[in-house]
Design a protein around this motif. Structure first.
Motif, PDB file in Angstrom:
ATOM      1  N   VAL A 125       0.856  -1.182   0.000  1.00 37.09           N
ATOM      2  CA  VAL A 125       0.000   0.000   0.000  1.00 37.09           C
ATOM      3  C   VAL A 125       0.895   1.236   0.000  1.00 37.09           C
ATOM      4  CG1 VAL A 125      -2.003  -1.046   1.162  1.00 37.09           C
ATOM      5  CG2 VAL A 125      -0.172  -0.052   2.545  1.00 37.09           C
ATOM      6  N   GLY A 126       0.322   2.346  -0.487  1.00 37.15           N
ATOM      7  CA  GLY A 126       1.126   3.551  -0.637  1.00 37.15           C
ATOM      8  C   GLY A 126       1.143   4.434   0.600  1.00 37.15           C
ATOM      9  N   SER A 127       0.156   4.257   1.484  1.00 36.98           N
ATOM     10  CA  SER A 127       0.080   5.139   2.647  1.00 36.98           C
ATOM     11  C   SER A 127      -0.564   4.401   3.815  1.00 36.98           C
ATOM     12  CB  SER A 127      -0.791   6.351   2.304  1.00 36.98           C
ATOM     13  OG  SER A 127      -2.131   5.913   2.112  1.00 36.98           O
ATOM     14  N   ARG A 128      -0.384   4.976   5.003  1.00 34.40           N
ATOM     15  CA  ARG A 128      -0.985   4.394   6.198  1.00 34.40           C
ATOM     16  C   ARG A 128      -2.511   4.366   6.067  1.00 34.40           C
ATOM     17  NH1 ARG A 128       0.683   2.754  10.898  1.00 34.40           N
ATOM     18  NH2 ARG A 128       2.807   3.246  10.294  1.00 34.40           N
ATOM     19  N   ALA A 129      -3.065   5.431   5.469  1.00 36.69           N
ATOM     20  CA  ALA A 129      -4.526   5.501   5.304  1.00 36.69           C
ATOM     21  C   ALA A 129      -5.026   4.353   4.434  1.00 36.69           C
ATOM     22  CB  ALA A 129      -4.917   6.843   4.693  1.00 36.69           C
ATOM     23  N   GLU A 130      -4.271   4.083   3.366  1.00 35.57           N
ATOM     24  CA  GLU A 130      -4.655   2.990   2.476  1.00 35.57           C
ATOM     25  C   GLU A 130      -4.525   1.643   3.204  1.00 35.57           C
ATOM     26  OE1 GLU A 130      -3.247   1.136  -1.751  1.00 35.57           O
ATOM     27  OE2 GLU A 130      -2.500   3.142  -1.265  1.00 35.57           O
ATOM     28  N   GLY A 131      -3.486   1.535   4.026  1.00 29.99           N
ATOM     29  CA  GLY A 131      -3.285   0.321   4.823  1.00 29.99           C
ATOM     30  C   GLY A 131      -4.442   0.090   5.765  1.00 29.99           C
ATOM     31  N   ARG A 132      -4.887   1.161   6.415  1.00 32.37           N
ATOM     32  CA  ARG A 132      -6.013   1.044   7.360  1.00 32.37           C
ATOM     33  C   ARG A 132      -7.286   0.646   6.631  1.00 32.37           C
ATOM     34  NH1 ARG A 132      -4.602   6.266  11.153  1.00 32.37           N
ATOM     35  NH2 ARG A 132      -3.200   5.152  12.550  1.00 32.37           N
ATOM     36  N   GLN A 133      -7.421   1.167   5.418  1.00 36.52           N
ATOM     37  CA  GLN A 133      -8.593   0.817   4.627  1.00 36.52           C
ATOM     38  C   GLN A 133      -8.609  -0.686   4.330  1.00 36.52           C
ATOM     39  OE1 GLN A 133     -10.636   3.338   4.432  1.00 36.52           O
ATOM     40  NE2 GLN A 133     -12.106   1.784   3.759  1.00 36.52           N
ATOM     41  N   GLN A 134      -7.446  -1.192   3.940  1.00 33.23           N
ATOM     42  CA  GLN A 134      -7.345  -2.628   3.653  1.00 33.23           C
ATOM     43  C   GLN A 134      -7.517  -3.470   4.905  1.00 33.23           C
ATOM     44  OE1 GLN A 134      -4.715  -4.483   1.081  1.00 33.23           O
ATOM     45  NE2 GLN A 134      -4.625  -2.829  -0.410  1.00 33.23           N
ATOM     46  N   ALA A 135      -7.139  -2.893   6.043  1.00 32.14           N
ATOM     47  CA  ALA A 135      -7.292  -3.614   7.316  1.00 32.14           C
ATOM     48  C   ALA A 135      -8.767  -3.939   7.535  1.00 32.14           C
ATOM     49  CB  ALA A 135      -6.742  -2.774   8.463  1.00 32.14           C
ATOM     50  N   LYS A 136      -9.632  -3.025   7.156  1.00 33.41           N
ATOM     51  CA  LYS A 136     -11.072  -3.246   7.332  1.00 33.41           C
ATOM     52  C   LYS A 136     -11.534  -4.423   6.475  1.00 33.41           C
ATOM     53  CE  LYS A 136     -12.510   1.127   9.198  1.00 33.41           C
ATOM     54  NZ  LYS A 136     -11.484   2.151   8.834  1.00 33.41           N
ATOM     55  N   ALA A 137     -11.016  -4.485   5.252  1.00 29.53           N
ATOM     56  CA  ALA A 137     -11.370  -5.596   4.361  1.00 29.53           C
ATOM     57  C   ALA A 137     -10.857  -6.927   4.922  1.00 29.53           C
ATOM     58  CB  ALA A 137     -10.797  -5.352   2.970  1.00 29.53           C
ATOM     59  N   ALA A 149     -11.475  -2.253  13.976  1.00 24.18           N
ATOM     60  CA  ALA A 149     -10.249  -1.627  13.477  1.00 24.18           C
ATOM     61  C   ALA A 149      -9.629  -0.676  14.489  1.00 24.18           C
ATOM     62  CB  ALA A 149     -10.535  -0.894  12.166  1.00 24.18           C
ATOM     63  N   SER A 150     -10.483   0.058  15.217  1.00 27.50           N
ATOM     64  CA  SER A 150      -9.930   1.059  16.130  1.00 27.50           C
ATOM     65  C   SER A 150      -9.706   0.522  17.546  1.00 27.50           C
ATOM     66  CB  SER A 150     -10.867   2.268  16.171  1.00 27.50           C
ATOM     67  OG  SER A 150     -12.162   1.837  16.538  1.00 27.50           O
ATOM     68  N   ARG A 151      -9.930  -0.770  17.745  1.00 22.92           N
ATOM     69  CA  ARG A 151      -9.708  -1.326  19.091  1.00 22.92           C
ATOM     70  C   ARG A 151      -8.269  -1.783  19.291  1.00 22.92           C
ATOM     71  NH1 ARG A 151     -15.055  -4.835  20.572  1.00 22.92           N
ATOM     72  NH2 ARG A 151     -16.560  -3.286  19.855  1.00 22.92           N
ATOM     73  N   TYR A 152      -7.964  -2.060  20.558  1.00 22.71           N
ATOM     74  CA  TYR A 152      -6.652  -2.590  20.922  1.00 22.71           C
ATOM     75  C   TYR A 152      -6.784  -4.087  21.225  1.00 22.71           C
ATOM     76  CZ  TYR A 152      -5.081   2.216  21.238  1.00 22.71           C
ATOM     77  OH  TYR A 152      -4.748   3.498  20.927  1.00 22.71           O
ATOM     78  N   PRO A 153      -5.671  -4.840  21.085  1.00 22.27           N
ATOM     79  CA  PRO A 153      -5.765  -6.291  21.278  1.00 22.27           C
ATOM     80  C   PRO A 153      -6.443  -6.708  22.587  1.00 22.27           C
ATOM     81  CG  PRO A 153      -3.630  -5.753  20.353  1.00 22.27           C
ATOM     82  CD  PRO A 153      -4.331  -4.442  20.615  1.00 22.27           C
ATOM     83  N   HIS A 154      -6.168  -5.988  23.688  1.00 19.23           N
ATOM     84  CA  HIS A 154      -6.720  -6.440  24.973  1.00 19.23           C
ATOM     85  C   HIS A 154      -8.242  -6.264  25.040  1.00 19.23           C
ATOM     86  CE1 HIS A 154      -6.310  -2.120  26.020  1.00 19.23           C
ATOM     87  NE2 HIS A 154      -7.402  -2.362  26.719  1.00 19.23           N
ATOM     88  N   GLU A 155      -8.798  -5.512  24.099  1.00 20.77           N
ATOM     89  CA  GLU A 155     -10.259  -5.298  24.105  1.00 20.77           C
ATOM     90  C   GLU A 155     -10.997  -6.427  23.381  1.00 20.77           C
ATOM     91  OE1 GLU A 155     -11.052  -0.630  24.090  1.00 20.77           O
ATOM     92  OE2 GLU A 155      -9.726  -1.223  22.433  1.00 20.77           O
ATOM     93  N   LEU A 156     -10.237  -7.384  22.841  1.00 21.65           N
ATOM     94  CA  LEU A 156     -10.846  -8.488  22.100  1.00 21.65           C
ATOM     95  C   LEU A 156     -10.784  -9.783  22.919  1.00 21.65           C
ATOM     96  CD1 LEU A 156     -10.505  -6.375  19.864  1.00 21.65           C
ATOM     97  CD2 LEU A 156      -9.615  -8.158  18.388  1.00 21.65           C
ATOM     98  N   SER A 157     -11.654 -10.720  22.584  1.00 24.61           N
ATOM     99  CA  SER A 157     -11.602 -12.033  23.232  1.00 24.61           C
ATOM    100  C   SER A 157     -10.480 -12.852  22.599  1.00 24.61           C
ATOM    101  CB  SER A 157     -12.929 -12.755  23.044  1.00 24.61           C
ATOM    102  OG  SER A 157     -13.060 -13.185  21.701  1.00 24.61           O
ATOM    103  N   GLY A 158     -10.160 -13.984  23.226  1.00 26.56           N
ATOM    104  CA  GLY A 158      -9.093 -14.843  22.701  1.00 26.56           C
ATOM    105  C   GLY A 158      -9.355 -15.280  21.267  1.00 26.56           C
ATOM    106  N   GLY A 159     -10.596 -15.668  20.990  1.00 27.96           N
ATOM    107  CA  GLY A 159     -10.938 -16.118  19.644  1.00 27.96           C
ATOM    108  C   GLY A 159     -10.865 -14.987  18.628  1.00 27.96           C
ATOM    109  N   GLN A 160     -11.270 -13.805  19.051  1.00 30.00           N
ATOM    110  CA  GLN A 160     -11.210 -12.636  18.156  1.00 30.00           C
ATOM    111  C   GLN A 160      -9.762 -12.256  17.860  1.00 30.00           C
ATOM    112  OE1 GLN A 160     -13.549 -10.047  20.602  1.00 30.00           O
ATOM    113  NE2 GLN A 160     -15.481 -10.627  19.621  1.00 30.00           N
ATOM    114  N   ARG A 161      -8.922 -12.328  18.898  1.00 22.80           N
ATOM    115  CA  ARG A 161      -7.493 -12.033  18.680  1.00 22.80           C
ATOM    116  C   ARG A 161      -6.876 -13.047  17.731  1.00 22.80           C
ATOM    117  NH1 ARG A 161      -7.339 -10.349  24.233  1.00 22.80           N
ATOM    118  NH2 ARG A 161      -6.957 -12.459  24.918  1.00 22.80           N
TER     119      ARG A 161
END
Ligand SMILES: Nc1ncnc2c1ncn2[C@@H]1O[C@H](COP(=O)(O)OP(=O)(O)OP(=O)(O)O)[C@@H](O)[C@H]1O
Ligand SMILES: [Mg+2]
Length: 271
Positions: A125-137, A149-161
């Motif tokens: 990807v060419g930019s961080r913004a584009e990277g974040r966009q792909q992260a959603k996909a 996308a905007s959460r931190y790892p500790h906010e997720l369950s084990g299976g979600q992580r």
């Protein structure tokens, strides 16, 4: 051409148990003369009791460890002793999913940045913004809500992580993924969902699935390799090995681990 080929692969590491008085700790043999091949798109299970060398083998196959003997080829390239800077472009093509995603996902980064990182590092990807966009996909591909996308790892369950770990591994569409005990410790229905996801991903690349759970290997893998004290004691198609184990150790593994009635439909139903 095989995707991955190991011939007589060995690994020795400094013995953690030995406390040297002088000089370096003596080396201890972890893997001894491993032969294996993985064809493109194939799914290989690696099983064996705790301490048999499964994780060490997975790490050596992806050159996270440097073998101390034998040869290792990836897509036809001899990578046995390849220096890190020459391995780097290949690293995008071989990914490891770790057992404990909480320790392998940077706790201070949001999920979108964790997923964008390999894309940026390998100029996909060419930019961080584009990277974040792909992260959603990518989140969508592993069936997590884009809002994660905007959460931190500790906010997720084990299976979600664990799904985030998988999403990060598939971000670069690698032809080879090594997954180490990635469903251990998750409840059965979460396990089923993750395995269903892996089955789907298997269509896109080869998978080396490390597990002590033979019932899971049986439904997920084409072939299985049984490790015992750092050596391969048996290898072949799952159906053959599970129906008629040749090695006494494999037979005892099968006997000690009850194989529940896991029908292939069990995974399909969980998808
Ligand atoms: N960094 C290291 N230094 C020294 N010895 C190690 C190291 N890592 C692993 N070992 C030893 O190598 C052997 C194989 O360990 P490994 O973690 O590969 O086994 P495993 O089959 O993955 O076990 P488990 O099922 O518990 O995850 C063990 O005896 C272990 O103590
Ligand atoms: Mg292990």
């Amino acid at each position: 051409m095989a995707l991955l080929e190991a011939a007589g692969l060995s690994l020795a590491l400094p013995d953690r148990a030995a406390v040297p008085l002088f000089g370096a700790a003596p080396m201890t043999t972890i893997l001894d003369g491993i032969d294996l091949t993985v064809e493109p798109g194939e799914s290989l299970g690696i099983v064996g009791e705790s301490g048999s060398g499964k994780t060490s083998l997975g790490r050596t196959l992806l050159r996270l460890y440097r073998p101390t003997g034998g040869r290792l080829r990836f897509e036809g390239t001899d990578i046995t002793d390849l220096p890190e800077e020459r391995l780097r472009p290949l690293r995008a093509r071989m990914q490891f999913v770790f057992q404990d995603p909480l320790s392998s996902l940077n706790p201070r980064h949001r999920i979108e940045d964790i997923l964008a990182q390999p894309l940026l590092a390998f100029d996909r990807v060419g930019s961080r913004a584009e990277g974040r966009q792909q992260a959603k996909a990518l989140l969508e591909r592993v069936q997590l809500p884009a809002a994660f996308a905007s959460r931190y790892p500790h906010e997720l369950s084990g299976g979600q992580r664990q799904r985030v770990g998988i999403a990060r591994a598939i971000a670069l569409h690698p032809p080879l993924i090594v997954a180490d005990e990635i469903v251990s410790g998750l409840d059965v229905s979460t396990q089923a969902h993750i395995l269903a996801l892996l089955r789907e991903l298997r269509e896109q690349g080869a998978l080396i699935f490390i597990s002590h759970d033979l019932s899971v290997v049986r439904v997920l893998c084409d072939r299985v390799l049984v490790l015992y004290r750092g050596k391969v004691v048996e290898a072949g198609p799952c159906a053959e090995i599970f129906a008629a184990p040749k090695h006494p150790y494999t037979a005892s593994l099968l006997a000690s681990i009850p194989l529940p009635a896991v029908e292939p439909g069990w995974l399909a139903g969980a998808a």
